[in-house]
Design an enzyme around this catalytic site. Sequence first.
Site, PDB file in Angstrom:
ATOM      1  CB  SER A 204     -17.872 -20.968 -14.909  1.00  0.00           C
ATOM      2  OG  SER A 204     -18.046 -19.694 -15.318  1.00  0.00           O
ATOM      3  CB  ALA A 206     -17.159 -14.909 -10.049  1.00  0.00           C
ATOM      4  CB  THR A 213     -24.813 -17.875 -14.581  1.00  0.00           C
ATOM      5  OG1 THR A 213     -24.637 -17.068 -15.424  1.00  0.00           O
ATOM      6  CG2 THR A 213     -26.075 -18.511 -14.577  1.00  0.00           C
ATOM      7  CG  ASP A 266     -11.232 -14.776 -19.468  1.00  0.00           C
ATOM      8  OD1 ASP A 266     -10.793 -15.797 -19.974  1.00  0.00           O
ATOM      9  OD2 ASP A 266     -12.339 -14.532 -19.049  1.00  0.00           O
ATOM     10  CB  SER A 274     -12.825 -21.872 -21.116  1.00  0.00           C
ATOM     11  OG  SER A 274     -13.731 -21.656 -19.977  1.00  0.00           O
ATOM     12  CE  LYS A 298     -13.866 -11.460 -19.521  1.00  0.00           C
ATOM     13  NZ  LYS A 298     -14.253 -12.735 -19.123  1.00  0.00           N
TER      14      LYS A 298
END
Lengths: 500, 500
Positions: A204, A206, A213, A266, A274, A298
């Site tokens: 994906s 950002a 990536t 998230d 996801s 995270k």
Amino acid sequence: MEENSNILKYKHLGIYTQNENVVYMREDCHVCISEGFEALTRIRISNANTSIVASLNVLNSDILLPNEIGLSDAAAKKLNVSPNDTLYVSHLEPIESLSHVRAKIYNKKLDYKAYNNIITDIVEGDYSNIHLSAFITACAGDRMDINEISDLTKAMIASGKQLNWNKEIVVDKHCIGGLPGNRTTPLVVAIVAAYGLTMPKTSSRAITSPAGTADTMEVLTNVTLSSEEIKAVVEKEGGCFVWGGTAQLSPADDVLIKIEKALDIDSEGQLIASVLSKKAAAGSTHVVIDIPVGETAKVRSTEMAEKLKNHMETVGTAVGLNVKVVVTDGTQPVGRGIGPTLEAIDILKVLKNEADAPIDLMERALLLAGELIELSGKVEKGKGTETAKELLTSGQAYEKFLAICKAQGRFSKPVLARYKIEIRAEKSGSLKRIDNRKIAKLAKLSGAPQSKSAGILLNVHLNDKIEKDDLLFTLFAESQGELNYALEYKNSHNDIITIK
Amino acid sequence: MEENSNILKYKHLGIYTQNENVVYMREDCHVCISEGFEALTRIRISNANTSIVASLNVLNSDILLPNEIGLSDAAAKKLNVSPNDTLYVSHLEPIESLSHVRAKIYNKKLDYKAYNNIITDIVEGDYSNIHLSAFITACAGDRMDINEISDLTKAMIASGKQLNWNKEIVVDKHCIGGLPGNRTTPLVVAIVAAYGLTMPKTSSRAITSPAGTADTMEVLTNVTLSSEEIKAVVEKEGGCFVWGGTAQLSPADDVLIKIEKALDIDSEGQLIASVLSKKAAAGSTHVVIDIPVGETAKVRSTEMAEKLKNHMETVGTAVGLNVKVVVTDGTQPVGRGIGPTLEAIDILKVLKNEADAPIDLMERALLLAGELIELSGKVEKGKGTETAKELLTSGQAYEKFLAICKAQGRFSKPVLARYKIEIRAEKSGSLKRIDNRKIAKLAKLSGAPQSKSAGILLNVHLNDKIEKDDLLFTLFAESQGELNYALEYKNSHNDIITIK
């Protein structure tokens, strides 16, 4: 319905609203009057071929005539309209799946059918941003149990294309972000493809970080490929690094991710769905997931990481994936670059075994590549990292990397941004702490990832001895305005890097 | 920042988006390019006097020149701009209160300061619809405890004007909706004002129902009055029935209610905060709250009603209100009319003591007026309803009603809609069930409340003996399209009224 009276002529307004379908009509147009439409009414717009749902914005200026209708770019694209085409406007039948969203808001459990209805309608474009935000929020904060996460994941897999590589083993990896510069994926693809495994990597862009990536690889090669093009690359080279969006894999994810980005959240359930829906839809069988743990990553505690590991592996099994989760150190950024171009430079240094290649990035890539090689069952336990290291130091991984880039259409050398400023230590001491979130924020304010070459080049690591005026990092930007803006943030936050 | 380069010229586009601030700029304008703005970026727009936050929609057509900037009507109004005014555009500093919203999404408790920050920013217009929807959803479904509800209520009171009537006792009432046609408020105001109490009633428009009290009263009089005008009416007549929106009382509520309407939800915490913040800000001291309970009312069980009663009374005390909750029968609509004009007709029949006045509506109004008269301490317990009845049957309440309407600027007679269709029984039997939600939905599909005279005139009640072809109800609409649309819904749902 009086069908014939509900016809309007399309005029191109060229309003880009991201994914949201918006329709523009004059408040004094005959359809608004006869149908009782008002601002934000959700209505159906149809032509001979298809139909969409859109939110109404009412106009009281002459950018439209009363018999004209405008659409946001997303809506115009879905209807494939041209200027002066006639469009038919009608009341919206109730969107039944919204009753499931309401049930979820009120803490009810949803089953596969409910998630499937929701995800189908989201992919159709039937949800406004208000509905999408409510769905994401209602599913956040531990509000989905493990069965629900599995059901959501299955629904997301079913909502798009599913690739089939006709291979017994197809490997993949994923990192639960939050660690700036941790760009191991392209290295892992190069190593395991050089080893002979199949790794059709879709990534994906950002979500809330300064680079995904896909953003980083876009500096070096094309990442926007069709399913057919991806297939050709992988058949030829055994691996690829492409953006997952255009491949139509788990398309609901691309819609939901933009809303999560606007909310800057998230959540666990959406995160698992996801990641694993993209992997399963991409035809993977064996997946290694990297969870960096650190106070400002995270995932902040080993306990949270273990819970996520457990859920990831359980949902993996439920959707037919062999998932191995690796918990890693997340206390500081990995590599030196933060931002697409700067990270691409790190990657090339590692692949080319250059003397100043970031060792932490290399070691982490070798660990993950080694885990994948072991998970595939091709080498005995404990020999994976060693095997990976041989492929890197021998140059085979770099050769494979260049071959994949060329198969994807180009290999471009990264170019640094024009504007930069060096940030130096204001005192001597030991480097005690790097705030991952704040340094990521700083890189974002400098323009990353939209400005590819913007970002941060770190010159220090945790526990380094620092002298006053030592270079801590260099800020890069593509405009003076963005550089100043980032600098303003840096000057008003003295806890990005702590020296004591 | 390079201030001078970030200036654009305002062009009127006249795009009405309800409350949301949207800014339109060309993708090739110098500001978008130099600042790296893209679609949905939240940016700050300023002029010499003030500034707002808006979501960017990027344009690629010539409805704007590259040096021009457009605004949604909401944004243009807040900035008070005229065509060709210069506006200054800048990056948005982080909206700190969104970190509290994220904490709430992750199930954290928030304190008064956090709610106050959130509500202040919402009133400023700093939240996009995506943020508002997340906040509402995160607070729904029992996710706020009683202290949080009190804190949210206090924050909402503090966010707007607060009226002071210089009276020891100021009364008010509220009904926790869900019961079509239950328009007791105007009757209660007329009765208690005739009794001599002060009742400055502010009401909302419909949230998810076919009519709110403000929608209904707008048929008969002006309801959009300034604070000064409201004050004059109440000083003269002791009571009023106005829309709360323009009075700037608890203005956050008006923003949140529109998002709740789009989501079609009405959660307990927001409900209590909405009702009690309006009451407290309006300067009330004694409040009676009517909670109708029924399988298809908003509150479905006595248990839920008791919980809500308990929470309402507790939060009332916390914010300095004397609250009495009355739990009533909510198994069927009240009165005959459903929709603004049709309900206004019912109200006038009761006030004028007409022979065919709906008795259920009258009795309920007398009960609530009686409770208020008792709560105020002016008559002994048990004598309230009796006192109210004398005021109604003597014509004093009607006289007061007309006087208040005239003080508010006009008294207009209600006029029925042009299009109608009679719905008759398809078989004989006993009327077993009326689905409040479906009959409300039917009234909404016919155009209510936007079309004032649209709606339903009910001819039957629960347990009535029905012969085949007896008139069940009449559907009214202001356009043939809406009438057909409602009829379609009626024909595809055979459980709106159940006869067995």
